[in-house]
Design an enzyme around this catalytic site. Structure first.
Site, PDB file in Angstrom:
ATOM      1  N   GLU A   1      47.604  50.328  26.568  1.00 17.01           N
ATOM      2  CA  GLU A   1      46.544  49.383  26.943  1.00 17.01           C
ATOM      3  C   GLU A   1      45.246  50.164  27.052  1.00 17.01           C
ATOM      4  O   GLU A   1      45.236  51.399  26.951  1.00 17.01           O
ATOM      5  CB  GLU A   1      46.897  48.680  28.257  1.00 17.01           C
ATOM      6  CG  GLU A   1      48.125  47.793  28.122  1.00 17.01           C
ATOM      7  CD  GLU A   1      48.398  46.955  29.363  1.00 17.01           C
ATOM      8  OE1 GLU A   1      47.788  45.892  29.495  1.00 17.01           O
ATOM      9  OE2 GLU A   1      49.206  47.372  30.198  1.00 17.01           O
TER      10      GLU A   1
ATOM     11  N   HIS B   1      38.861  40.654  34.174  1.00 20.09           N
ATOM     12  CA  HIS B   1      39.637  40.990  32.970  1.00 20.09           C
ATOM     13  C   HIS B   1      38.887  40.447  31.754  1.00 20.09           C
ATOM     14  O   HIS B   1      38.445  39.301  31.758  1.00 20.09           O
ATOM     15  CB  HIS B   1      41.035  40.351  33.053  1.00 20.09           C
ATOM     16  CG  HIS B   1      42.004  40.940  32.090  1.00 20.09           C
ATOM     17  ND1 HIS B   1      41.895  40.745  30.731  1.00 20.09           N
ATOM     18  CD2 HIS B   1      43.086  41.725  32.266  1.00 20.09           C
ATOM     19  CE1 HIS B   1      42.877  41.393  30.121  1.00 20.09           C
ATOM     20  NE2 HIS B   1      43.608  42.001  31.038  1.00 20.09           N
TER      21      HIS B   1
ATOM     22  N   ARG C   1      38.299  48.237  31.173  1.00 21.55           N
ATOM     23  CA  ARG C   1      38.084  46.788  31.293  1.00 21.55           C
ATOM     24  C   ARG C   1      36.651  46.405  31.640  1.00 21.55           C
ATOM     25  O   ARG C   1      36.113  45.437  31.109  1.00 21.55           O
ATOM     26  CB  ARG C   1      39.007  46.226  32.376  1.00 21.55           C
ATOM     27  CG  ARG C   1      40.415  46.182  31.923  1.00 21.55           C
ATOM     28  CD  ARG C   1      41.339  45.629  32.969  1.00 21.55           C
ATOM     29  NE  ARG C   1      42.676  45.581  32.395  1.00 21.55           N
ATOM     30  CZ  ARG C   1      43.752  45.235  33.066  1.00 21.55           C
ATOM     31  NH1 ARG C   1      43.660  44.898  34.334  1.00 21.55           N
ATOM     32  NH2 ARG C   1      44.932  45.210  32.478  1.00 21.55           N
TER      33      ARG C   1
ATOM     34  N   HIS D   1      40.214  39.011  38.072  1.00 21.21           N
ATOM     35  CA  HIS D   1      41.616  39.353  37.825  1.00 21.21           C
ATOM     36  C   HIS D   1      42.228  40.197  38.941  1.00 21.21           C
ATOM     37  O   HIS D   1      43.376  39.997  39.305  1.00 21.21           O
ATOM     38  CB  HIS D   1      41.690  40.119  36.501  1.00 21.21           C
ATOM     39  CG  HIS D   1      43.071  40.510  36.093  1.00 21.21           C
ATOM     40  ND1 HIS D   1      44.062  39.579  35.867  1.00 21.21           N
ATOM     41  CD2 HIS D   1      43.633  41.723  35.840  1.00 21.21           C
ATOM     42  CE1 HIS D   1      45.169  40.205  35.502  1.00 21.21           C
ATOM     43  NE2 HIS D   1      44.952  41.506  35.499  1.00 21.21           N
TER      44      HIS D   1
ATOM     45  N   ARG E   1      40.211  49.451  37.872  1.00 21.55           N
ATOM     46  CA  ARG E   1      41.629  49.814  37.725  1.00 21.55           C
ATOM     47  C   ARG E   1      42.001  50.066  36.268  1.00 21.55           C
ATOM     48  O   ARG E   1      41.662  49.273  35.386  1.00 21.55           O
ATOM     49  CB  ARG E   1      42.495  48.690  38.284  1.00 21.55           C
ATOM     50  CG  ARG E   1      43.958  48.809  37.930  1.00 21.55           C
ATOM     51  CD  ARG E   1      44.787  47.828  38.701  1.00 21.55           C
ATOM     52  NE  ARG E   1      44.645  46.464  38.235  1.00 21.55           N
ATOM     53  CZ  ARG E   1      45.463  45.873  37.372  1.00 21.55           C
ATOM     54  NH1 ARG E   1      46.460  46.548  36.828  1.00 21.55           N
ATOM     55  NH2 ARG E   1      45.294  44.612  37.042  1.00 21.55           N
TER      56      ARG E   1
HETATM   57  C1  LIG Z   1      48.104  37.161  35.164  1.00 21.74           C
HETATM   58  C2  LIG Z   1      48.256  38.531  35.749  1.00 21.74           C
HETATM   59  C3  LIG Z   1      48.767  39.558  34.966  1.00 21.74           C
HETATM   60  C4  LIG Z   1      48.917  40.850  35.495  1.00 21.74           C
HETATM   61  N1  LIG Z   1      49.475  41.823  34.721  1.00 21.74           N
HETATM   62  C5  LIG Z   1      49.684  43.051  35.264  1.00 21.74           C
HETATM   63  C6  LIG Z   1      50.357  44.066  34.532  1.00 21.74           C
HETATM   64  O1  LIG Z   1      50.782  43.858  33.404  1.00 21.74           O
HETATM   65  N2  LIG Z   1      50.527  45.279  35.128  1.00 21.74           N
HETATM   66  C7  LIG Z   1      50.073  45.559  36.390  1.00 21.74           C
HETATM   67  O2  LIG Z   1      50.239  46.678  36.871  1.00 21.74           O
HETATM   68  N3  LIG Z   1      49.456  44.594  37.111  1.00 21.74           N
HETATM   69  C8  LIG Z   1      49.265  43.356  36.590  1.00 21.74           C
HETATM   70  N4  LIG Z   1      48.652  42.397  37.338  1.00 21.74           N
HETATM   71  C9  LIG Z   1      48.305  42.673  38.734  1.00 21.74           C
HETATM   72  C10 LIG Z   1      49.593  42.634  39.575  1.00 21.74           C
HETATM   73  O3  LIG Z   1      50.419  41.602  39.124  1.00 21.74           O
HETATM   74  C11 LIG Z   1      49.292  42.424  41.047  1.00 21.74           C
HETATM   75  O4  LIG Z   1      48.275  43.276  41.476  1.00 21.74           O
HETATM   76  C12 LIG Z   1      50.551  42.704  41.872  1.00 21.74           C
HETATM   77  O5  LIG Z   1      51.610  41.889  41.406  1.00 21.74           O
HETATM   78  C13 LIG Z   1      50.294  42.459  43.331  1.00 21.74           C
HETATM   79  O6  LIG Z   1      51.529  42.525  43.998  1.00 21.74           O
HETATM   80  P1  LIG Z   1      51.552  42.257  45.555  1.00 21.74           P
HETATM   81  O7  LIG Z   1      52.989  42.328  45.939  1.00 21.74           O
HETATM   82  O8  LIG Z   1      50.582  43.123  46.219  1.00 21.74           O
HETATM   83  O9  LIG Z   1      50.994  40.770  45.706  1.00 21.74           O
HETATM   84  P2  LIG Z   1      51.524  39.373  45.155  1.00 21.74           P
HETATM   85  O10 LIG Z   1      52.598  39.529  44.157  1.00 21.74           O
HETATM   86  O11 LIG Z   1      50.350  38.585  44.742  1.00 21.74           O
HETATM   87  O12 LIG Z   1      52.179  38.723  46.435  1.00 21.74           O
HETATM   88  C14 LIG Z   1      51.398  38.346  47.542  1.00 21.74           C
HETATM   89  C15 LIG Z   1      52.322  37.664  48.534  1.00 21.74           C
HETATM   90  O13 LIG Z   1      51.646  37.483  49.772  1.00 21.74           O
HETATM   91  C16 LIG Z   1      51.894  36.164  50.248  1.00 21.74           C
HETATM   92  N5  LIG Z   1      50.836  35.816  51.196  1.00 21.74           N
HETATM   93  C17 LIG Z   1      49.491  35.847  51.028  1.00 21.74           C
HETATM   94  N6  LIG Z   1      48.870  35.490  52.154  1.00 21.74           N
HETATM   95  C18 LIG Z   1      49.842  35.216  53.069  1.00 21.74           C
HETATM   96  C19 LIG Z   1      49.846  34.783  54.418  1.00 21.74           C
HETATM   97  N7  LIG Z   1      48.705  34.548  55.096  1.00 21.74           N
HETATM   98  N8  LIG Z   1      51.045  34.582  55.033  1.00 21.74           N
HETATM   99  C20 LIG Z   1      52.218  34.779  54.374  1.00 21.74           C
HETATM  100  N9  LIG Z   1      52.267  35.200  53.091  1.00 21.74           N
HETATM  101  C21 LIG Z   1      51.101  35.422  52.450  1.00 21.74           C
HETATM  102  C22 LIG Z   1      51.949  35.346  48.984  1.00 21.74           C
HETATM  103  O14 LIG Z   1      52.543  34.080  49.206  1.00 21.74           O
HETATM  104  C23 LIG Z   1      52.783  36.275  48.107  1.00 21.74           C
HETATM  105  O15 LIG Z   1      54.147  36.147  48.411  1.00 21.74           O
HETATM  106  C24 LIG Z   1      48.497  41.108  36.819  1.00 21.74           C
HETATM  107  C25 LIG Z   1      47.974  40.073  37.602  1.00 21.74           C
HETATM  108  C26 LIG Z   1      47.854  38.810  37.082  1.00 21.74           C
HETATM  109  C27 LIG Z   1      47.295  37.715  37.946  1.00 21.74           C
END
Ligand SMILES: Cc1cc2nc3c(=O)[nH]c(=O)nc-3n(C[C@H](O)[C@H](O)[C@H](O)COP(=O)(O)OP(=O)(O)OC[C@H]3O[C@@H](n4cnc5c(N)ncnc54)[C@H](O)[C@@H]3O)c2cc1C
Length: 433
Positions: free
Chosen positions: A111, A225, A267, A328, A363
């Protein structure tokens, strides 16, 4: 109602689930998510997870990460990220994740701003496949309880020590006492009109940190993005056209079919070039063109993107894809050290809500999932080692429905207000509450 636990994990994305799986099996763990298990950004990740390919690639991986981040990164955190990438990818494989292979070896893709192919992936559904594998393991653990549709609204804390959190569901308000609390509440895309993120992700963890005077960092670093699918009357989250298309050879052209930028630059640079091109050509989008690649390859390598576009009457094997930059990712967040510790005692932050400093100002593609893995595991290790020394004090924190509703609303607004203060230039991109 009160719940007692050893560890409270707020958020069930990859950061939350990987932390839970790395905690000792004799700890009583409570996980909550404000919506369903699937409704998080982790399920949406397409492109993959970056990793040093071997010991020799570590230095180049570090340099690529620093260069993409405009050298605003925390160098120590970047070194940890690169050094621990290999073992964490192996751990995912051990947990049941089946990354794509070529001739029996991992099929690394490329990428933007990576000097070499170093991204492991499951076609273009990496996030979903990894999340499903982790969830399968989490469900098997008798020591982990999960509550869906349960929103954290506040911490239970005294003298800058955290003793758990207060959460609401439709029926009640719950005090969840915990010796250690982990915020893995994800990003802020739900605060933007155009974002690839789940709409429910409105920066609740950051809001709570701001209210509690917990240190935050780099809140001005927001990633757009370059290639969100442009749709005239789209509502809800925007569909992402993964950077790995460009990694595999897709070209960006303006509405007159002319190339205008090196597609594999970082990006922020590609996004800026697209916006300038849109202005010059008086258009709301440019095109991403992958039609020169074999149809069978496109459908096999990008099944999700192919089918999502097809459902919108766009055949990416024959037609150019209209794209435009959209919000993004959030590089900033709750300031943590290399063990995910926040400035409040017994409170950790992991994943997108945290700011380890690995990303600097921008990032590097596919470093987000890796950051979530590496630093969640580190948090779990520290907790495993120290938790027996913590005495849980049950501080009375009774609040009523009206107060809970007010806090929920406040948490939505507080990050918006802060962003408007520090990033006046993106005010028009934000939603109104
Ligand atoms: C379309 C897309 C494609 C992507 N592709 C990539 C990729 O290919 N490679 C890469 O490295 N990254 C990618 N990213 C970024 C990556 O997916 C995210 O940064 C990562 O998944 C974040 O993980 P997380 O566990 O921190 O948060 P998330 O997976 O977003 O989870 C957050 C959690 O917190 C919970 N939550 C929030 N607020 C509260 C609250 N007040 N009380 C209780 N629960 C709460 C939500 O319900 C959820 O369960 C992408 C992002 C997107 C949107």
């Amino acid at each position: 109602m009160n719940i007692n636990s050893d560890v409270l994990i707020v958020g069930t994305g990859i950061a939350g689930m990987y932390t839970a799986l790395n905690l000792y099996k004799n700890l009583d763990i409570v996980m909550i998510t404000k919506s369903t298990l699937e409704e998080c950004n982790s399920y949406l990740a397409q492109g993959g997870i970056s990793t040093a390919r071997d010991e020799k690639d570590k230095d180049l991986f570090i340099e690529d990460t620093l260069k993409a981040g405009n050298y605003k990164n925390d160098i120590k955190a970047v070194e940890v990220l690169a050094s621990e990438s290999l073992s964490n990818i192996q751990e995912l494989i051990n947990l049941g994740v089946e990354f794509d292979k070529k001739n029996g070896f991992l099929d690394y893709t490329r990428e933007g701003a990576h000097s070499v192919n170093r991204i492991v992936h499951c076609a273009d559904k990496t996030g979903k496949k990894v999340s499903e594998a982790l969830l399968k393991q989490v469900i098997k653990r008798k020591n982990i309880r999960i509550y869906e549709n349960t929103t954290l609204i506040d911490l239970i804390d005294k003298n800058n020590i955290c003793f758990g959190g207060i959460a609401t569901n439709e029926e009640s308000i719950v005090n969840i006492y915990a010796k250690n609390t982990i915020l893995s509440t994800g990003g802020i895309g739900g605060l933007f009109k155009n974002s690839t993120n789940q709409r429910t992700l409105t920066g609740n963890g950051i809001a709570i940190a701001l209210r509690k005077c917990i240190d935050v960092k780099d809140l001005n670093y927001i990633q757009f993005h370059p290639t969100g699918l442009y749709e005239d009357k789209a509502e809800g989250k925007r569909f992402l056209i993964s950077e790995s298309l460009r990694g595999e050879g897709a070209k960006l052209v303006n509405i007159n079919g002319k190339r205008f930028v090196d597609e594999l630059l970082p990006r922020n640079i590609v996004s800026k070039a697209i916006l300038e091109e849109e202005n010059k050509t008086n258009s709301k989008y440019v095109y991403l063109d992958i039609t020169h690649m074999p149809k069978e390859f496109i459908i096999k390598r990008f099944p999700l993107i192919y089918s999502e576009c097809k459902s919108r009457n766009l055949d990416i094997t024959k037609e150019k894809i209209p794209v435009t930059p959209v919000q993004h990712y959030f590089m900033g967040g709750i300031k943590v050290d290399c063990y995910s510790r926040t400035s409040m005692e017994n409170l950790f932050a992991c994943g997108e809500v945290s700011c380890t400093g690995v990303h600097g100002a921008n990032r590097l593609a596919s470093n987000s999932l890796l950051e979530a893995l590496v630093f969640s595991k580190r948090a779990a290790n520290i907790i495993n080692n120290n938790i027996r020394n913590i005495n849980l004090k049950c501080i009375d924190k009774q609040i009523d429905n009206q107060y809970a509703t007010n806090l929920s609303l406040l948490n939505k607004k507080i990050v918006l207000k802060e962003l408007i203060k520090i990033r006046g230039d993106i005010k028009n991109e934000l939603v109104n509450y």
